[in-house]
Design a protein around this motif. Structure first.
Motif, PDB file in Angstrom:
ATOM      1  N   ALA A   1       0.862  -1.193   0.000  1.00  7.87           N
ATOM      2  CA  ALA A   1       0.000   0.000   0.000  1.00  7.87           C
ATOM      3  C   ALA A   1       0.893   1.236   0.000  1.00  7.87           C
ATOM      4  O   ALA A   1       0.791   2.108   0.865  1.00  7.87           O
ATOM      5  CB  ALA A   1      -0.925  -0.012   1.214  1.00  7.87           C
ATOM      6  N   HIS A   2       1.819   1.278  -0.948  1.00  3.47           N
ATOM      7  CA  HIS A   2       2.701   2.457  -1.045  1.00  3.47           C
ATOM      8  C   HIS A   2       3.068   2.712  -2.508  1.00  3.47           C
ATOM      9  O   HIS A   2       2.776   1.892  -3.392  1.00  3.47           O
ATOM     10  CB  HIS A   2       3.952   2.275  -0.178  1.00  3.47           C
TER      11      HIS A   2
ATOM     12  N   GLY B   1       3.100   0.920  10.833  1.00  2.00           N
ATOM     13  CA  GLY B   1       2.115   1.189   9.786  1.00  2.00           C
ATOM     14  C   GLY B   1       2.330   0.181   8.677  1.00  2.00           C
ATOM     15  O   GLY B   1       2.710   0.521   7.557  1.00  2.00           O
TER      16      GLY B   1
ATOM     17  N   GLY C   1       0.454  -1.865   6.900  1.00  2.00           N
ATOM     18  CA  GLY C   1      -0.478  -2.185   5.826  1.00  2.00           C
ATOM     19  C   GLY C   1      -0.959  -3.621   5.949  1.00  2.00           C
ATOM     20  O   GLY C   1      -1.214  -4.120   7.052  1.00  2.00           O
TER      21      GLY C   1
ATOM     22  N   GLN D   1      -6.519  -4.528   8.236  1.00  2.00           N
ATOM     23  CA  GLN D   1      -5.179  -4.726   7.662  1.00  2.00           C
ATOM     24  C   GLN D   1      -4.398  -5.772   8.447  1.00  2.00           C
ATOM     25  O   GLN D   1      -3.726  -6.625   7.868  1.00  2.00           O
ATOM     26  CB  GLN D   1      -4.401  -3.403   7.661  1.00  2.00           C
TER      27      GLN D   1
ATOM     28  N   ASP E   1      -1.065   1.651  18.071  1.00  2.00           N
ATOM     29  CA  ASP E   1      -0.893   3.036  17.645  1.00  2.00           C
ATOM     30  C   ASP E   1       0.580   3.425  17.790  1.00  2.00           C
ATOM     31  O   ASP E   1       1.164   3.291  18.871  1.00  2.00           O
ATOM     32  CB  ASP E   1      -1.773   3.935  18.531  1.00  2.00           C
ATOM     33  N   ALA E   2       1.148   3.928  16.706  1.00  2.00           N
ATOM     34  CA  ALA E   2       2.565   4.319  16.713  1.00  2.00           C
ATOM     35  C   ALA E   2       2.870   5.429  17.707  1.00  2.00           C
ATOM     36  O   ALA E   2       4.017   5.621  18.090  1.00  2.00           O
ATOM     37  CB  ALA E   2       2.959   4.771  15.312  1.00  2.00           C
TER      38      ALA E   2
ATOM     39  N   ILE F   1       6.856   3.003   6.149  1.00  2.00           N
ATOM     40  CA  ILE F   1       6.614   3.364   4.747  1.00  2.00           C
ATOM     41  C   ILE F   1       5.263   4.059   4.643  1.00  2.00           C
ATOM     42  O   ILE F   1       4.212   3.429   4.815  1.00  2.00           O
ATOM     43  CB  ILE F   1       6.630   2.137   3.806  1.00  2.00           C
TER      44      ILE F   1
END
Ligand code: SAM
Length: 280
Positions: free
Chosen positions: A41-42, A82, A84, A109, A132-133, A149
Motif C-alpha cells: 500500500a505504497h 504502519g 499495511g 489490515q 498506535d505508533a 513506509i
C-alpha cells in the motif's frame, strides 16, 4: 494541508484505522479478494524514467530501496510501523532473514497481514498486531531497526512517533521512513488529504530539526518525488478505471486515484534515514 495550518484538526488514529478498514475491504471487493496474498500500500519507485517496471514491481522496488538502508540481517529484529497488509514486512523478512513485527491501526489490515504470514509460511518470523505508533507497546531498545513506509503522514504528531521509535531502538539502530512533503504553498484542493485521508505533509526543511528534537541523529534525506509520485499516480489512475469508484466517495478517490481529487504537483516524497545515537 500541513500540520501547522488551522482547522480542521490533524489525523485521529482511530479514524485513520476505520478509514483503512474501509479501504481494505473496498480494495478486496473492487480489485478481487487479496486475502492471504498481500500487496504493497505504497508508491512505486522507478530508478530511471525509461525503467519498464510495472507498478506492482515498482512498489516492491521501493521496499527494497528502503530495506537496503536498514542494515539488518538474519536474527535482527525489525519493527514495521504502519505495516499495511503485511507485504513489505514479509518481503523484508525473506530478503534479510530478520524477525519482523508489524503494527497498524487498522484491524482489517492486521487480519490480512496475519493471513499473509500464514500463507507464506513465515509465522514465527513475522508477526502483526493492532497498535498506535504514538504509543508503541514495546520495551525500550527492543528493535535493531524501525521502518515506516508512508505511515508518517497519518501521525497526529511526528515528533512523538519519532521519540517512540528512538525509545524502542537499540543504540545505533536505524529508522528508515518515507513521508510526504509539500512542494509549494497548500491550495484548497489539497484539503481532502487532511480532512478525508487523515494525512498531513511536512516542510522538507523541518525534518532534520524534528529528528534532532526526537533524539535521533540525521543520516540521510533524499527527495525521491520524481522516482515515485508521477508514475505511481498515473498507474493508480489506470487501475481506478477498473474499479467503478463512486464519484462522491472522496476518501476512495483520494486513496485509489489521488490525482482525481488533489493537487498532485503539491506533493513531494521523501526518504529519510536516522539513527539512535550509540551513546546517549
Ligand atoms: C499508506 S499505508 C502504508 C502501509 C504499508 N507501510 C505499506 O507500505 O504497504 C499507511 C499505514 O499506516 C498505518 N497507520 C496510520 N496511522 C497509524 C498509527 N497512528 N499507528 C500505527 N499505524 C498507523 C495504517 O494502518 C496503514 O497501514
Amino acid at each position: 494541508m500541513d500540520d501547522q495550518m488551522t482547522a480542521p484538526a490533524g489525523p485521529v488514529p482511530e479514524e485513520v484505522g476505520q478509514l483503512y478498514d474501509r479501504m481494505t475491504l473496498l480494495a478486496a471487493d473492487l480489485l478481487g479478494d487479496d486475502t492471504g496474498h498481500g500487496y504493497n500500500a505504497h508508491l512505486g519507485y522507478w530508478d530511471a524514467p525509461h525503467s519498464d517496471l510495472t507498478y506492482d514491481e515498482a512498489t516492491d522496488r521501493l521496499t527494497d530501496v528502503l530495506a537496503g538502508r536498514l542494515r539488518i540481517g538474519a536474527g535482527s529484529r525489525l519493527l514495521d510501523v504502519g505495516c499495511g497488509v503485511g507485504a513489505p514486512a514479509v518481503r523484508i523478512a525473506r530478503l534479510t532473514g530478520a524477525e519482523v513485527t508489524g503494527i497498524a491501526v487498522s484491524r482489517e489490515q492486521v487480519a490480512r497481514a496475519d493471513a499473509l504470514a500464514h500463507t507464506t509460511g513465515l509465522r514465527g518470523q513475522v508477526s502483526f498486531r493492532q497498535a498506535d505508533a504514538m504509543d508503541l507497546p514495546f520495551d525500550d531498545a527492543s528493535f535493531d531497526a524501525v521502518l515506516a513506509i508512508e505511515s508518517m503522514p497519518h501521525m497526529p504528531d511526528r515528533g512523538r512517533v519519532l521519540r517512540e521509535m528512538r525509545r524502542v531502538l537499540r543504540p545505533g539502530g536505524r529508522t528508515v521512513l518515507t513521508d510526504f512533503h509539500r512542494r509549494r504553498s497548500p491550495t484548497p484542493t489539497a484539503h481532502p488529504l487532511r480532512r478525508v485521508m487523515g494525512s498531513t505533509t511536512v516542510p522538507v526543511d523541518d525534518y532534520p530539526a524534528i529528528l534532532r528534537a526526537a533524539g535521533l541523529e540525521f543520516v540521510e534525506m533524499l527527495d525521491i518525488t520524481d522516482e515515485t509520485v508521477p508514475r505511481s499516480f498515473a498507474a493508480l489512475a489506470e487501475q481506478a478505471k477498473r474499479m467503478r469508484l463512486e464519484a462522491e466517495d472522496i476518501a476512495a478517490q483520494c486513496y485509489f486515484n489521488p490525482q482525481s481529487v488533489i493537487d498532485v504537483d503539491l506533493l513531494g516524497y521523501l526518504l529519510v534515514v536516522a539513527r539512535r545515537p550509540r551513546h546517549d
